[in-house]
Design a protein around this motif. Structure first.
Motif, PDB file in Angstrom:
ATOM      1  N   LEU A  53      -9.703  37.158  -0.484  1.00 28.49           N
ATOM      2  CA  LEU A  53     -11.089  37.317  -0.058  1.00 28.49           C
ATOM      3  C   LEU A  53     -11.551  36.089   0.734  1.00 28.49           C
ATOM      4  O   LEU A  53     -12.178  36.224   1.784  1.00 28.49           O
ATOM      5  N   ILE A  54     -11.199  34.893   0.287  1.00 28.81           N
ATOM      6  CA  ILE A  54     -11.564  33.661   1.004  1.00 28.81           C
ATOM      7  C   ILE A  54     -10.886  33.644   2.368  1.00 28.81           C
ATOM      8  O   ILE A  54     -11.509  33.326   3.375  1.00 28.81           O
ATOM      9  N   LEU A  55      -9.607  34.018   2.409  1.00 25.87           N
ATOM     10  CA  LEU A  55      -8.891  34.067   3.671  1.00 25.87           C
ATOM     11  C   LEU A  55      -9.557  35.049   4.636  1.00 25.87           C
ATOM     12  O   LEU A  55      -9.747  34.758   5.811  1.00 25.87           O
ATOM     13  N   PHE A  56      -9.984  36.206   4.137  1.00 28.51           N
ATOM     14  CA  PHE A  56     -10.662  37.195   4.954  1.00 28.51           C
ATOM     15  C   PHE A  56     -11.976  36.645   5.499  1.00 28.51           C
ATOM     16  O   PHE A  56     -12.271  36.769   6.683  1.00 28.51           O
ATOM     17  N   VAL A  57     -12.764  35.999   4.652  1.00 27.32           N
ATOM     18  CA  VAL A  57     -14.054  35.431   5.065  1.00 27.32           C
ATOM     19  C   VAL A  57     -13.840  34.344   6.103  1.00 27.32           C
ATOM     20  O   VAL A  57     -14.531  34.289   7.124  1.00 27.32           O
ATOM     21  N   VAL A  58     -12.849  33.483   5.898  1.00 26.05           N
ATOM     22  CA  VAL A  58     -12.564  32.428   6.871  1.00 26.05           C
ATOM     23  C   VAL A  58     -12.122  33.048   8.193  1.00 26.05           C
ATOM     24  O   VAL A  58     -12.575  32.652   9.259  1.00 26.05           O
ATOM     25  N   PHE A  59     -11.251  34.057   8.131  1.00 28.74           N
ATOM     26  CA  PHE A  59     -10.784  34.709   9.357  1.00 28.74           C
ATOM     27  C   PHE A  59     -11.947  35.367  10.087  1.00 28.74           C
ATOM     28  O   PHE A  59     -12.115  35.190  11.277  1.00 28.74           O
ATOM     29  N   VAL A  60     -12.759  36.132   9.378  1.00 28.35           N
ATOM     30  CA  VAL A  60     -13.900  36.799   9.997  1.00 28.35           C
ATOM     31  C   VAL A  60     -14.868  35.762  10.556  1.00 28.35           C
ATOM     32  O   VAL A  60     -15.370  35.892  11.666  1.00 28.35           O
ATOM     33  N   GLY A  61     -15.111  34.705   9.813  1.00 30.17           N
ATOM     34  CA  GLY A  61     -15.993  33.641  10.303  1.00 30.17           C
ATOM     35  C   GLY A  61     -15.446  33.004  11.557  1.00 30.17           C
ATOM     36  O   GLY A  61     -16.169  32.752  12.517  1.00 30.17           O
ATOM     37  N   HIS A  62     -14.143  32.747  11.595  1.00 29.63           N
ATOM     38  CA  HIS A  62     -13.511  32.171  12.789  1.00 29.63           C
ATOM     39  C   HIS A  62     -13.636  33.133  13.967  1.00 29.63           C
ATOM     40  O   HIS A  62     -13.974  32.726  15.068  1.00 29.63           O
ATOM     41  N   GLN A  63     -13.388  34.406  13.723  1.00 24.60           N
ATOM     42  CA  GLN A  63     -13.512  35.393  14.787  1.00 24.60           C
ATOM     43  C   GLN A  63     -14.947  35.466  15.286  1.00 24.60           C
ATOM     44  O   GLN A  63     -15.185  35.624  16.467  1.00 24.60           O
ATOM     45  N   ALA A  64     -15.928  35.341  14.411  1.00 25.64           N
ATOM     46  CA  ALA A  64     -17.327  35.404  14.823  1.00 25.64           C
ATOM     47  C   ALA A  64     -17.666  34.253  15.758  1.00 25.64           C
ATOM     48  O   ALA A  64     -18.437  34.406  16.684  1.00 25.64           O
ATOM     49  N   VAL A  65     -17.082  33.098  15.513  1.00 29.93           N
ATOM     50  CA  VAL A  65     -17.359  31.952  16.364  1.00 29.93           C
ATOM     51  C   VAL A  65     -16.707  32.120  17.730  1.00 29.93           C
ATOM     52  O   VAL A  65     -17.302  31.805  18.746  1.00 29.93           O
ATOM     53  N   PHE A  66     -15.494  32.642  17.765  1.00 26.07           N
ATOM     54  CA  PHE A  66     -14.759  32.689  19.018  1.00 26.07           C
ATOM     55  C   PHE A  66     -14.639  34.082  19.616  1.00 26.07           C
ATOM     56  O   PHE A  66     -14.080  34.232  20.675  1.00 26.07           O
ATOM     57  N   SER A  67     -15.168  35.109  18.952  1.00 22.76           N
ATOM     58  CA  SER A  67     -15.108  36.421  19.570  1.00 22.76           C
ATOM     59  C   SER A  67     -16.176  36.518  20.647  1.00 22.76           C
ATOM     60  O   SER A  67     -17.136  35.778  20.652  1.00 22.76           O
ATOM     61  N   SER A  68     -15.977  37.440  21.543  1.00 21.15           N
ATOM     62  CA  SER A  68     -16.809  37.494  22.740  1.00 21.15           C
ATOM     63  C   SER A  68     -17.944  38.485  22.622  1.00 21.15           C
ATOM     64  O   SER A  68     -17.771  39.575  22.114  1.00 21.15           O
ATOM     65  N   PRO A  69     -19.103  38.117  23.136  1.00 25.70           N
ATOM     66  CA  PRO A  69     -20.135  39.126  23.309  1.00 25.70           C
ATOM     67  C   PRO A  69     -19.790  40.005  24.501  1.00 25.70           C
ATOM     68  O   PRO A  69     -20.351  41.053  24.688  1.00 25.70           O
ATOM     69  N   PHE A  70     -18.844  39.572  25.320  1.00 25.55           N
ATOM     70  CA  PHE A  70     -18.426  40.336  26.485  1.00 25.55           C
ATOM     71  C   PHE A  70     -17.362  41.319  26.041  1.00 25.55           C
ATOM     72  O   PHE A  70     -16.479  40.985  25.279  1.00 25.55           O
ATOM     73  N   GLU A  71     -17.419  42.506  26.544  1.00 28.67           N
ATOM     74  CA  GLU A  71     -16.492  43.535  26.103  1.00 28.67           C
ATOM     75  C   GLU A  71     -15.078  43.344  26.625  1.00 28.67           C
ATOM     76  O   GLU A  71     -14.125  43.661  25.959  1.00 28.67           O
ATOM     77  N   GLU A  72     -14.904  42.834  27.839  1.00 27.94           N
ATOM     78  CA  GLU A  72     -13.586  42.800  28.463  1.00 27.94           C
ATOM     79  C   GLU A  72     -12.712  41.628  28.050  1.00 27.94           C
ATOM     80  O   GLU A  72     -11.514  41.682  28.174  1.00 27.94           O
ATOM     81  N   HIS A  73     -13.290  40.524  27.641  1.00 25.08           N
ATOM     82  CA  HIS A  73     -12.456  39.365  27.344  1.00 25.08           C
ATOM     83  C   HIS A  73     -13.106  38.492  26.286  1.00 25.08           C
ATOM     84  O   HIS A  73     -14.291  38.580  26.042  1.00 25.08           O
ATOM     85  N   SER A  74     -12.307  37.659  25.672  1.00 27.96           N
ATOM     86  CA  SER A  74     -12.849  36.771  24.664  1.00 27.96           C
ATOM     87  C   SER A  74     -13.281  35.468  25.315  1.00 27.96           C
ATOM     88  O   SER A  74     -12.819  35.105  26.389  1.00 27.96           O
ATOM     89  N   ILE A  75     -14.165  34.793  24.648  1.00 24.95           N
ATOM     90  CA  ILE A  75     -14.681  33.528  25.162  1.00 24.95           C
ATOM     91  C   ILE A  75     -13.680  32.432  24.860  1.00 24.95           C
ATOM     92  O   ILE A  75     -13.217  32.290  23.738  1.00 24.95           O
ATOM     93  N   ASP A  76     -13.359  31.675  25.847  1.00 24.80           N
ATOM     94  CA  ASP A  76     -12.526  30.501  25.681  1.00 24.80           C
ATOM     95  C   ASP A  76     -13.474  29.315  25.501  1.00 24.80           C
ATOM     96  O   ASP A  76     -14.309  29.065  26.381  1.00 24.80           O
ATOM     97  N   PRO A  77     -13.394  28.604  24.403  1.00 26.63           N
ATOM     98  CA  PRO A  77     -14.296  27.465  24.200  1.00 26.63           C
ATOM     99  C   PRO A  77     -14.243  26.452  25.335  1.00 26.63           C
ATOM    100  O   PRO A  77     -15.200  25.727  25.572  1.00 26.63           O
ATOM    101  N   ARG A  78     -13.135  26.445  26.086  1.00 25.62           N
ATOM    102  CA  ARG A  78     -13.032  25.526  27.228  1.00 25.62           C
ATOM    103  C   ARG A  78     -13.936  25.939  28.385  1.00 25.62           C
ATOM    104  O   ARG A  78     -14.146  25.169  29.320  1.00 25.62           O
ATOM    105  N   ASP A  79     -14.487  27.171  28.329  1.00 31.18           N
ATOM    106  CA  ASP A  79     -15.421  27.613  29.360  1.00 31.18           C
ATOM    107  C   ASP A  79     -16.800  26.977  29.185  1.00 31.18           C
ATOM    108  O   ASP A  79     -17.640  27.070  30.070  1.00 31.18           O
ATOM    109  N   PHE A  80     -17.030  26.356  28.036  1.00 30.66           N
ATOM    110  CA  PHE A  80     -18.260  25.585  27.829  1.00 30.66           C
ATOM    111  C   PHE A  80     -17.978  24.173  28.318  1.00 30.66           C
ATOM    112  O   PHE A  80     -17.083  23.506  27.811  1.00 30.66           O
ATOM    113  N   VAL A  81     -18.720  23.738  29.303  1.00 28.56           N
ATOM    114  CA  VAL A  81     -18.465  22.444  29.922  1.00 28.56           C
ATOM    115  C   VAL A  81     -19.711  21.580  29.903  1.00 28.56           C
ATOM    116  O   VAL A  81     -20.841  22.091  29.928  1.00 28.56           O
ATOM    117  N   ASP A  82     -19.493  20.292  29.831  1.00 32.77           N
ATOM    118  CA  ASP A  82     -20.584  19.326  29.914  1.00 32.77           C
ATOM    119  C   ASP A  82     -20.613  18.770  31.334  1.00 32.77           C
ATOM    120  O   ASP A  82     -19.620  18.216  31.798  1.00 32.77           O
TER     121      ASP A  82
END
Length: 163
Positions: A7-36
């Motif tokens: 259950l902890i592994l599932f929650v961590v996986f889902v939480g990780h996916q929530a952070v890095f999954s995309s609001p865009f339908e075609e592709h996932s967000i690459d954290p490197r696309d956020f630039v300073d």
């Protein structure tokens, strides 16, 4: 029965996916696309979309499409694109729109009037004033600048910023 560690592994996986999954339908967000860039965080999307999809995707990130509403911002972003090795032939949407049957561009969502234009070699060239025009930009160092385009006719890259 589900074990506690599974259950902890599932929650961590889902939480990780929530952070890095995309609001865009075609592709996932690459954290490197956020630039300073000069102390401000931007999201530089590598795909091409219609303007309204870019606006929606920025909204999903709690951001807005880029506005060049501050002195020097256009040149700062343009220089960043060119120095990062990104293709200067790419066109990018801005948040500016000129509604049908009007003569003035406004930055969205602020509603501030666009007062400075650095037109590309094409200059304003769209003649059908019965449709909305969007303001795009072309960062090429020689031929680049703003371009007026029909909002529904083109696919381009986009940059999001925090409001």
């Amino acid at each position: 029965m589900i074990s506690k560690s599974l259950l902890i592994l599932f929650v961590v996986f889902v939480g990780h996916q929530a952070v890095f999954s995309s609001p865009f339908e075609e592709h996932s967000i690459d954290p490197r696309d956020f630039v300073d860039i000069n102390g401000t965080t931007y999201f530089v999307d590598g795909g091409i979309e219609h303007s309204w999809i870019g606006i929606s995707n920025c909204g999903e990130l709690n951001m807005t499409m880029i506005s060049f509403d501050e002195p020097g911002k256009w040149e700062l972003i343009r220089s960043w694109i060119l120095t990062q090795g990104n293709n200067s032939y790419n066109h990018y949407w801005t948040s500016a729109v000129k509604k049908a049957n009007t003569d003035t561009y406004y930055w969205q969502p602020s509603g501030a009037e666009v007062t400075e234009f650095d037109w590309s070699f094409r200059k304003p060239s769209r003649t059908d004033n019965s449709v909305d025009h969007c303001l795009a930009f072309y960062p090429d160092p020689i031929l680049g600048g703003y371009e007026d385009v029909y909002c529904t006719d083109y696919l381009m890259r986009f940059i999001c910023e925090y409001p």
